[in-house]
Design a protein around this motif. Structure first.
Motif, mmCIF file in Angstrom:
data_model
loop_
_atom_site.group_PDB
_atom_site.id
_atom_site.type_symbol
_atom_site.label_atom_id
_atom_site.label_comp_id
_atom_site.label_asym_id
_atom_site.label_seq_id
_atom_site.Cartn_x
_atom_site.Cartn_y
_atom_site.Cartn_z
ATOM 1 N N PRO A 236 52.175 30.640 45.848
ATOM 2 C CA PRO A 236 50.952 30.824 45.077
ATOM 3 C C PRO A 236 49.786 30.169 45.829
ATOM 4 N N TRP B 228 46.790 29.338 44.973
ATOM 5 C CA TRP B 228 46.086 28.252 44.286
ATOM 6 C C TRP B 228 46.894 26.967 44.357
ATOM 7 N N TRP B 229 48.209 27.081 44.336
ATOM 8 C CA TRP B 229 49.021 25.865 44.415
ATOM 9 C C TRP B 229 48.874 25.229 45.793
ATOM 10 N N VAL C 228 45.807 23.314 45.692
ATOM 11 C CA VAL C 228 45.979 22.054 44.959
ATOM 12 C C VAL C 228 46.645 21.010 45.843
ATOM 13 N N ILE C 229 47.666 21.441 46.589
ATOM 14 C CA ILE C 229 48.378 20.508 47.452
ATOM 15 C C ILE C 229 47.460 19.994 48.561
ATOM 16 N N LEU D 251 44.267 19.738 48.436
ATOM 17 C CA LEU D 251 43.334 18.798 47.808
ATOM 18 C C LEU D 251 43.998 17.438 47.617
ATOM 19 N N LEU D 252 45.229 17.461 47.146
ATOM 20 C CA LEU D 252 45.962 16.216 46.896
ATOM 21 C C LEU D 252 46.090 15.416 48.187
ATOM 22 N N ALA E 68 36.422 17.104 47.161
ATOM 23 C CA ALA E 68 37.401 17.573 46.184
ATOM 24 C C ALA E 68 36.980 18.882 45.534
ATOM 25 N N LEU F 284 40.430 34.466 42.296
ATOM 26 C CA LEU F 284 39.826 33.999 41.053
ATOM 27 C C LEU F 284 40.269 32.566 40.765
ATOM 28 N N ILE F 285 41.535 32.287 40.979
ATOM 29 C CA ILE F 285 42.026 30.937 40.704
ATOM 30 C C ILE F 285 41.743 30.017 41.873
ATOM 31 N N ALA G 295 38.463 28.786 41.621
ATOM 32 C CA ALA G 295 38.348 27.841 40.506
ATOM 33 C C ALA G 295 38.903 26.476 40.901
ATOM 34 N N VAL G 296 40.006 26.473 41.658
ATOM 35 C CA VAL G 296 40.602 25.213 42.081
ATOM 36 C C VAL G 296 39.631 24.435 42.958
ATOM 37 N N ARG H 277 36.429 24.995 43.038
ATOM 38 C CA ARG H 277 35.105 25.136 42.441
ATOM 39 C C ARG H 277 34.130 25.710 43.460
ATOM 40 N N TYR I 175 33.326 34.598 37.516
ATOM 41 C CA TYR I 175 34.173 35.319 36.572
ATOM 42 C C TYR I 175 34.934 34.324 35.703
ATOM 43 N N ASN I 176 35.471 33.326 36.347
ATOM 44 C CA ASN I 176 36.223 32.287 35.661
ATOM 45 C C ASN I 176 35.354 31.563 34.625
#
Lengths: 467, 351
Positions: free
Chosen positions: B155, B157-158, B161-162, B164-165, B182, B290-291, B294-295, B297, B305-306
């Motif tokens: 995914p 977006w995941w 996220v990783i 970013l982490l 971030a 889209l996600i 969003a993750v 920003r 859209y989000n």
């Protein structure tokens, strides 16, 4: 009497297809992965009680099944509608300003909290993103044996400070989430207050106290630029990491959550793929086999659904109609069969124009007979491939939808666990064990099906088979 | 396209108008209660005033007409690019609140991350895929194959996220000199400038550096996830073409390898690859990105859209305009494809 006809698809028996599949490296890996996946799903179904998936984060469920309750299950986090709620009594909120400093005072009690032992306790204070003030938390715990313990601000340290973050970085990290969380550690690690709170000494040993606890929390929040509202400050009391993979901020055992996600996420993918394949066969075969006007109409419909922006519409409809995950699956499958139907149509067209069909027609075979005996058996193995190919799409899309806290936000799917992580700012607190495993599991299941498809393709695709 | 537009607006028009009705009733009631407090009007007069206010507002918003009529109004406005105003302008940070302005402000971000990111990853991925397909069966080929399979299951977006982490949270925690923001497309001080004239941001070296600093993680996410998919795709297409009879025939003829690759394999494979790239673009903007947006920003169409969907109630003008714009884009791309097909695929030309 003729001998029983051997079941063959594409001139191969199922055994030959299986041997061909196993012969590839991807096939071997896929079988191993698949076995692991199925084993975990079965284990999850056997080990977890029925309805765990639906009820895993409701306090009444924990009360009935204390074995599966998180170590602490107060959640008085008033700002978060997704979190399970316990009844909060005596809620008071006042705010005002004095000498240019805005302040808010919140106090509330939570009664009848069961399940010990706790190793640690956290207070989670949700602050608005512009909030740059401080807060002071008083916590009074009434133990099951009637003793009362009060913890004051001198026993509270900020989690951010524990991580050694400068204020500048806090504001940056804060900017990432609309709601962010300052985490105050109510009982510092190694503090003697922990055994005093949750254990009692019997025969020289610490014995966990089991029974209803009562918490009273008072928060004084001071800020310069903040408009502190009731929604912005709440409290979550949380247990220390326990279980195989630790807990989330709500005290859920992550391992149980991930385990419970196995059958649900598998079902999501399989169901989506099943509906897609059935629709694709229906539309593709009818369109190619009967031709003419039906073909014309169905091709237009297929083109429309290939263009269909399924993902944003899925989000919109889940927001509007409060869809459950099953509604979302049906919608997703109902609009994403376009590509598969086109492939099936092309295959049937190709078979239909081949010479053995012509000879069958010349020999006087009916259309239905040809469909049953020639065309469907030749298309079937490829639909197996299409089925496998469509599974990861369903899992990935639905977990993405769940990441937005939509479509069945109460189920412990991996997307929802990640949504919780995002919601509670797992990134700002470095809770990597809350973020990494769900994503890895999504990838694992998706990749398993992709490997199955990769191993299957050279076997079932007649074009690749000659190579 | 019109069917789609109709579905979306119809689904949204009903609940949105209900909310509007409640709002109107509430406002009118507040007004009337103020009047009553002043003591100059009787309760009967107040009721009359209330009725007339509600009636006027209903007429003004078109609530006196049935839903399907209002849907046609919406569609007519869409077709004439009259996209109106957002219902929650404060959510977007674009001062005018016009939907067209909001979309225009988000376009550069989308072009930068989605279009550029996809084209770059397609370029790199296709190069890798071609090379690995020509070395079919080698160790690198197998590595590319597995990387492609895994990246298809990741995914996006995941992964974001990783990243970013790791690169935002942990690097800043250990006080590393290099860490990444971030989220956001720019530092806050440049936002207003970006909304009004993105070109001036690009010419200002300081702002440009800031933009690039914010761009690193999103671009890395896009590349990590998409290169594998493109490589896998290009590899499959090339392998399929390499098994055609005319390639075998060219080999039997004894043509040099380079010529076989460029004329007999790549040229026939080009239409399929090109179609895929072009058809993916509009889907990407409103699909997976889209996600991802969003993750991070990241101020692009997907993020807008989000925001529109998760506004207090779905922000209908923005959603409908975005859906319309994307479908329009899609149809434009299909048209371009039809032309390019004829140029690239001789089989179609002869028909």
């Amino acid at each position: 009497m003729a001998a029983r006809r051997e079941f063959r698809i594409l001139g191969m028996t199922p055994g030959e297809i299986w041997r061909g599949f196993i012969a590839t490296t991807t096939g071997k890996i896929a079988v191993a992965f698949f076995a692991i996946m199925v084993a975990f799903s079965i284990y999850s179904l056997v080990a977890l009680p029925p309805n765990f998936g639906q009820l895993w984060n409701t306090p009444s469920y924990w009360q009935a099944n204390p074995k599966y309750a998180p170590p602490v299950w107060i959640n008085a986090f008033t700002g978060n509608e997704y979190a399970p709620q316990l009844t909060i009594t005596n809620y008071n909120f006042t705010s005002g300003s004095s000498g240019g400093v805005r302040y808010a005072v919140i106090s509330f009690s939570v009664d009848n909290v069961y399940k010990t032992p706790w190793k640690d306790l956290f207070l989670l204070v949700n602050t608005p993103s512009v909030y740059n003030g401080t807060w002071v938390v008083y916590l009074t715990v009434t133990r099951p044996d009637g003793k009362t313990v009060q913890l004051g601000p001198d026993q509270i340290s900020s989690r951010f400070n524990a991580f050694g973050l400068s204020s500048q970085i806090i504001s940056q990290v804060d900017a990432f989430f609309q709601n962010n969380f300052g985490v105050a550690n109510a009982v510092p690690q190694g503090s003697s207050a922990i055994p005093y709170l949750f254990y009692t000494v019997k025969d020289g040993k610490f014995v966990p106290l089991n029974g209803p606890y009562k918490f009273t929390v008072t928060i004084y929040a001071f800020g310069t630029s903040a408009n502190i509202s009731r929604k912005d400050i709440g409290v979550v009391l949380e247990g220390d990491a326990y279980g195989l993979m630790g807990t989330d901020f709500l005290g859920h055992d992550l391992w149980l959550g991930l385990l419970a996600g196995f059958p649900i996420d598998l079902a999501v993918g399989l169901l989506t793929a099943a509906i897609v394949v059935v629709l694709a066969i229906l539309i593709g075969v009818v369109s190619a086999f009967y031709g003419g006007f039906a073909d014309e109409v169905l091709t237009r419909v297929t083109d429309f659904f290939i263009l269909f922006p399924a993902f944003p519409l899925l989000i919109i409809f889940s927001v509007m109609f409060q869809w459950s995950i099953w509604d979302a699956i049906v919608f997703l499958a109902a609009v994403s069969w376009g590509g598969s139907a086109r492939v099936i149509r092309a295959m049937v067209m190709q078979i239909k124009n081949s010479q053995f069909i012509e000879s069958a027609l010349a020999a006087g075979a009916g259309k239905g007979w040809i469909l049953r005996n020639h065309i469907l058996p030749m298309v079937m193995p490829y639909t197996l491939y299409l089925f496998v190919v469509n599974v990861p799409g369903g899992i990935l899309t639905l977990s993405a939808i769940n990441f937005f806290n939509l479509a069945g936000a109460e189920l412990p799917t991996w997307g929802n666990i990640l949504a919780y992580a995002n919601e509670f700012g797992a990134l700002t607190s470095g809770y990597w064990w809350w973020v990494v495993p769900p994503g890895l599991l999504i990838t694992f299941v998706a990749v398993t099906f992709i490997f199955v498809a990769m191993g299957l393709e050279p076997v079932v695709n007649p074009r690749l088979r000659h190579a | 396209m019109f069917v789609l537009l109709f579905i979306v607006s119809y689904a949204l028009a009903g609940p949105a108008s209900k909310l509007l009705e409640t709002q109107i009733n509430l406002e009118a009631r507040a007004l009337v209660s103020q009047l009553l407090k002043s003591g100059h009007v009787s309760s009967q007069q107040a009721q009359q005033v209330y009725n007339s206010i509600v009636q006027q507002l209903y007429n003004a918003y078109g609530l006196n007409k049935p839903v399907y009529i209002r849907v046609f109004y919406i569609i007519y406005n869409m077709l004439t690019f009259n996209w109106g105003y957002s219902e929650y302008p404060s959510e977007y940070g674009v001062s005018s609140g016009r939907v067209s302005d909001i979309i225009a402000s988000a376009l550069p971000g989308t072009i930068l991350l989605d279009t550029f990111g996809i084209l770059l990853s397609a370029f790199i991925g296709i190069q890798i895929g071609l090379r690995s397909a020509l070395k079919y069966g080698s160790r690198t080929d197998r590595a590319v194959m597995y990387y492609g399979a895994i990246s298809n299951g990741l995914p996006q977006w995941w992964v974001g996220v990783i990243l970013l982490l790791v690169f935002s949270f942990y690097l800043s925690t250990i006080k590393s000199p290099i860490y990444f923001p971030a989220g956001g497309i720019l530092s806050p001080q440049y936002y207003a400038e970006w909304f009004t004239s993105p070109v001036s941001v690009l010419t200002n070296p300081k702002a440009l550096a800031d933009l690039l600093w914010h761009f690193v993680l999103p671009l890395a996410t896009v590349l990590i996830v998409n290169i594998g998919g493109w490589a896998y795709f290009a590899r499959t297409v090339t392998l399929n073409t390499a098994q055609e009879d005319f390639v075998t025939f060219a080999k039997i003829k004894g043509l040099p390898d380079g010529r076989i690759t460029s004329r007999y394999i790549l040229r026939p494979a080009a239409p399929a690859i090109l179609t895929s790239i072009l058809l993916t673009l509009p889907f990407i903007i409103f699909g997976g990105f889209l996600i991802t947006e969003a993750v991070f920003r990241w101020w692009g169409l997907g993020y807008v859209y989000n925001i529109a969907i998760f506004a207090p109630t779905p922000d209908m003008p923005v959603i409908v305009a975005l859906t319309y714009a994307s479908t329009l884009l899609y149809i434009g791309i299909v048209l371009v494809l039809e032309v390019l097909y004829v140029v690239l695929d001789p089989r179609i030309r002869s028909e």
